[in-house]
Design a protein around this motif. Structure first.
Motif, PDB file in Angstrom:
ATOM      1  N   LYS A 127      64.488  23.137  -5.361  1.00 41.42           N
ATOM      2  CA  LYS A 127      65.195  21.884  -5.653  1.00 41.42           C
ATOM      3  C   LYS A 127      64.703  21.271  -6.961  1.00 41.42           C
ATOM      4  O   LYS A 127      65.500  20.823  -7.786  1.00 41.42           O
ATOM      5  N   GLU A 128      63.401  21.279  -7.168  1.00 39.00           N
ATOM      6  CA  GLU A 128      62.849  20.718  -8.408  1.00 39.00           C
ATOM      7  C   GLU A 128      63.200  21.590  -9.609  1.00 39.00           C
ATOM      8  O   GLU A 128      63.368  21.072 -10.723  1.00 39.00           O
ATOM      9  N   MET A 129      63.317  22.895  -9.388  1.00 38.37           N
ATOM     10  CA  MET A 129      63.746  23.784 -10.475  1.00 38.37           C
ATOM     11  C   MET A 129      65.166  23.418 -10.909  1.00 38.37           C
ATOM     12  O   MET A 129      65.441  23.300 -12.105  1.00 38.37           O
ATOM     13  N   ALA A 130      66.051  23.243  -9.935  1.00 43.41           N
ATOM     14  CA  ALA A 130      67.434  22.873 -10.254  1.00 43.41           C
ATOM     15  C   ALA A 130      67.485  21.506 -10.934  1.00 43.41           C
ATOM     16  O   ALA A 130      68.241  21.311 -11.891  1.00 43.41           O
ATOM     17  N   ASP A 131      66.662  20.559 -10.445  1.00 41.58           N
ATOM     18  CA  ASP A 131      66.595  19.234 -11.078  1.00 41.58           C
ATOM     19  C   ASP A 131      66.214  19.365 -12.543  1.00 41.58           C
ATOM     20  O   ASP A 131      66.809  18.725 -13.416  1.00 41.58           O
ATOM     21  N   GLN A 132      65.199  20.189 -12.815  1.00 40.57           N
ATOM     22  CA  GLN A 132      64.716  20.387 -14.186  1.00 40.57           C
ATOM     23  C   GLN A 132      65.793  21.022 -15.050  1.00 40.57           C
ATOM     24  O   GLN A 132      65.986  20.635 -16.206  1.00 40.57           O
ATOM     25  N   MET A 133      66.510  21.990 -14.493  1.00 37.44           N
ATOM     26  CA  MET A 133      67.556  22.668 -15.257  1.00 37.44           C
ATOM     27  C   MET A 133      68.655  21.697 -15.672  1.00 37.44           C
ATOM     28  O   MET A 133      69.075  21.692 -16.832  1.00 37.44           O
ATOM     29  N   VAL A 134      69.131  20.859 -14.751  1.00 38.27           N
ATOM     30  CA  VAL A 134      70.216  19.923 -15.098  1.00 38.27           C
ATOM     31  C   VAL A 134      69.702  18.749 -15.928  1.00 38.27           C
ATOM     32  O   VAL A 134      70.482  18.099 -16.622  1.00 38.27           O
ATOM     33  N   LYS A 135      68.413  18.491 -15.855  1.00 38.73           N
ATOM     34  CA  LYS A 135      67.815  17.454 -16.696  1.00 38.73           C
ATOM     35  C   LYS A 135      67.801  17.904 -18.153  1.00 38.73           C
ATOM     36  O   LYS A 135      68.092  17.128 -19.052  1.00 38.73           O
ATOM     37  N   GLU A 136      67.461  19.180 -18.370  1.00 40.64           N
ATOM     38  CA  GLU A 136      67.345  19.701 -19.731  1.00 40.64           C
ATOM     39  C   GLU A 136      68.667  20.176 -20.325  1.00 40.64           C
ATOM     40  O   GLU A 136      68.817  20.192 -21.551  1.00 40.64           O
ATOM     41  N   VAL A 137      69.599  20.596 -19.479  1.00 39.63           N
ATOM     42  CA  VAL A 137      70.895  21.096 -19.963  1.00 39.63           C
ATOM     43  C   VAL A 137      71.987  20.329 -19.222  1.00 39.63           C
ATOM     44  O   VAL A 137      72.193  20.528 -18.031  1.00 39.63           O
ATOM     45  N   GLU A 138      72.672  19.465 -19.933  1.00 46.72           N
ATOM     46  CA  GLU A 138      73.668  18.586 -19.316  1.00 46.72           C
ATOM     47  C   GLU A 138      74.769  19.390 -18.617  1.00 46.72           C
ATOM     48  O   GLU A 138      75.290  20.367 -19.164  1.00 46.72           O
ATOM     49  N   GLN A 139      75.086  18.960 -17.408  1.00 45.83           N
ATOM     50  CA  GLN A 139      76.122  19.589 -16.588  1.00 45.83           C
ATOM     51  C   GLN A 139      77.034  18.497 -16.026  1.00 45.83           C
ATOM     52  O   GLN A 139      76.635  17.346 -15.934  1.00 45.83           O
ATOM     53  N   PRO A 140      78.256  18.858 -15.630  1.00 47.64           N
ATOM     54  CA  PRO A 140      79.101  17.868 -14.958  1.00 47.64           C
ATOM     55  C   PRO A 140      78.469  17.475 -13.626  1.00 47.64           C
ATOM     56  O   PRO A 140      77.510  18.102 -13.175  1.00 47.64           O
ATOM     57  N   MET A 141      78.983  16.455 -12.991  1.00 51.00           N
ATOM     58  CA  MET A 141      78.440  15.991 -11.708  1.00 51.00           C
ATOM     59  C   MET A 141      78.468  17.123 -10.682  1.00 51.00           C
ATOM     60  O   MET A 141      79.514  17.711 -10.420  1.00 51.00           O
ATOM     61  N   LEU A 142      77.287  17.420 -10.146  1.00 44.50           N
ATOM     62  CA  LEU A 142      77.145  18.479  -9.146  1.00 44.50           C
ATOM     63  C   LEU A 142      76.597  17.876  -7.857  1.00 44.50           C
ATOM     64  O   LEU A 142      75.822  16.924  -7.901  1.00 44.50           O
ATOM     65  N   MET A 143      77.013  18.461  -6.732  1.00 44.14           N
ATOM     66  CA  MET A 143      76.471  18.006  -5.448  1.00 44.14           C
ATOM     67  C   MET A 143      75.716  19.143  -4.773  1.00 44.14           C
ATOM     68  O   MET A 143      76.032  20.315  -4.959  1.00 44.14           O
ATOM     69  N   GLU A 144      74.699  18.774  -4.019  1.00 41.67           N
ATOM     70  CA  GLU A 144      73.851  19.735  -3.314  1.00 41.67           C
ATOM     71  C   GLU A 144      74.559  20.179  -2.028  1.00 41.67           C
ATOM     72  O   GLU A 144      75.067  19.353  -1.276  1.00 41.67           O
ATOM     73  N   LEU A 145      74.584  21.493  -1.789  1.00 46.66           N
ATOM     74  CA  LEU A 145      75.165  22.004  -0.542  1.00 46.66           C
ATOM     75  C   LEU A 145      74.206  21.771   0.624  1.00 46.66           C
ATOM     76  O   LEU A 145      72.993  21.927   0.486  1.00 46.66           O
ATOM     77  N   GLN A 146      74.756  21.433   1.759  1.00 45.66           N
ATOM     78  CA  GLN A 146      73.992  21.276   2.994  1.00 45.66           C
ATOM     79  C   GLN A 146      73.891  22.645   3.682  1.00 45.66           C
ATOM     80  O   GLN A 146      74.685  23.544   3.400  1.00 45.66           O
ATOM     81  N   PRO A 147      72.941  22.814   4.629  1.00 43.12           N
ATOM     82  CA  PRO A 147      72.745  24.123   5.268  1.00 43.12           C
ATOM     83  C   PRO A 147      74.018  24.746   5.854  1.00 43.12           C
ATOM     84  O   PRO A 147      74.257  25.939   5.681  1.00 43.12           O
ATOM     85  N   ASP A 148      74.859  23.953   6.516  1.00 44.05           N
ATOM     86  CA  ASP A 148      76.080  24.520   7.091  1.00 44.05           C
ATOM     87  C   ASP A 148      77.069  24.946   6.008  1.00 44.05           C
ATOM     88  O   ASP A 148      77.856  25.863   6.201  1.00 44.05           O
ATOM     89  N   GLN A 149      77.007  24.316   4.853  1.00 44.21           N
ATOM     90  CA  GLN A 149      77.890  24.670   3.748  1.00 44.21           C
ATOM     91  C   GLN A 149      77.443  25.964   3.048  1.00 44.21           C
ATOM     92  O   GLN A 149      78.256  26.651   2.449  1.00 44.21           O
ATOM     93  N   VAL A 150      76.147  26.262   3.130  1.00 40.78           N
ATOM     94  CA  VAL A 150      75.638  27.488   2.510  1.00 40.78           C
ATOM     95  C   VAL A 150      76.329  28.687   3.139  1.00 40.78           C
ATOM     96  O   VAL A 150      76.787  29.598   2.453  1.00 40.78           O
ATOM     97  N   LYS A 151      76.434  28.683   4.453  1.00 40.47           N
ATOM     98  CA  LYS A 151      77.101  29.783   5.156  1.00 40.47           C
ATOM     99  C   LYS A 151      78.589  29.811   4.795  1.00 40.47           C
ATOM    100  O   LYS A 151      79.163  30.875   4.588  1.00 40.47           O
ATOM    101  N   GLU A 152      79.189  28.642   4.708  1.00 40.61           N
ATOM    102  CA  GLU A 152      80.619  28.543   4.417  1.00 40.61           C
ATOM    103  C   GLU A 152      80.952  29.012   2.993  1.00 40.61           C
ATOM    104  O   GLU A 152      81.865  29.804   2.791  1.00 40.61           O
ATOM    105  N   PHE A 153      80.212  28.528   1.992  1.00 44.17           N
ATOM    106  CA  PHE A 153      80.516  28.832   0.594  1.00 44.17           C
ATOM    107  C   PHE A 153      79.933  30.169   0.137  1.00 44.17           C
ATOM    108  O   PHE A 153      80.530  30.858  -0.679  1.00 44.17           O
ATOM    109  N   TYR A 154      78.733  30.504   0.622  1.00 45.23           N
ATOM    110  CA  TYR A 154      78.025  31.683   0.127  1.00 45.23           C
ATOM    111  C   TYR A 154      77.933  32.821   1.137  1.00 45.23           C
ATOM    112  O   TYR A 154      77.474  33.896   0.804  1.00 45.23           O
ATOM    113  N   ASN A 155      78.305  32.558   2.360  1.00 44.58           N
ATOM    114  CA  ASN A 155      78.211  33.556   3.421  1.00 44.58           C
ATOM    115  C   ASN A 155      76.778  34.097   3.554  1.00 44.58           C
ATOM    116  O   ASN A 155      76.564  35.297   3.722  1.00 44.58           O
ATOM    117  N   ILE A 156      75.812  33.175   3.442  1.00 43.19           N
ATOM    118  CA  ILE A 156      74.396  33.501   3.582  1.00 43.19           C
ATOM    119  C   ILE A 156      73.830  32.640   4.701  1.00 43.19           C
ATOM    120  O   ILE A 156      74.054  31.426   4.721  1.00 43.19           O
TER     121      ILE A 156
END
Length: 161
Positions: free
Chosen positions: A36-65
């Motif tokens: 999580k802190e790695m992702a925070d650092q990445m978007v802090k240093e390289v501007e990205q559009p508004m992103l939202m964090e996936l919840q555990p149930d969404q991980v299976k839905e979006f990524y099938n993991i």
């Protein structure tokens, strides 16, 4: 007697060579920060559009993991369905599961491409140029116009032991 000693020495030398040349990346590469802190650092240093964090149930839905396969993760997807930008950092518990996780991540990237194929041409091009990187037990997916810059920040967040 001399032959036995020579065979024993050759066996030992071969064992040392094989052990010294082993490629156990999972034990030699470790991140400096949690996912999580790695992702925070990445978007802090390289501007990205508004992103939202996936919840555990969404991980299976979006990524099938199954989140149980992961030690930790941070997956960020666009808040609005007009951008393809996505960052997923997945730390896999068992190295044997890395090929399955990579396959699921590739499928996610393909799904994003298909979604934008006839929708927004610039975002489709963006999705076609995704980056998938595996470092030790970490798998990274980046879909962004600034993918190279994000990967550079990501790479800086690892210690090589």
């Amino acid at each position: 007697m001399k032959k036995t000693i020579i065979y024993l020495m050759l066996t030992m030398a071969l064992g040392l060579v094989i052990t010294g040349c082993s490629n156990d990346k999972s034990s030699t590469i470790e991140a400096k920060l949690p996912a999580k802190e790695m992702a925070d650092q990445m978007v802090k240093e390289v501007e990205q559009p508004m992103l939202m964090e996936l919840q555990p149930d969404q991980v299976k839905e979006f990524y099938n993991i199954d989140p149980e396969m992961l030690d930790e993760y941070s997956i960020r997807i666009p808040m609005m369905n007009v951008k393809t930008n996505e960052i997923a950092i997945l730390k896999v518990k068992n190295a044997e599961d890395i090929p399955d996780v990579e396959s699921a991540v590739k499928q996610r990237a393909e799904n994003v491409k298909k979604q934008f194929e006839t929708y927004l041409p610039d975002q489709y091009e963006n999705a076609k140029n995704y980056k998938l990187i595996t470092k030790g037990n970490y798998v990274l997916l980046v879909i962004s116009e600034e993918a190279d810059a994000l990967v550079k920040v990501y790479n800086s967040l690892f210690d090589q032991k």
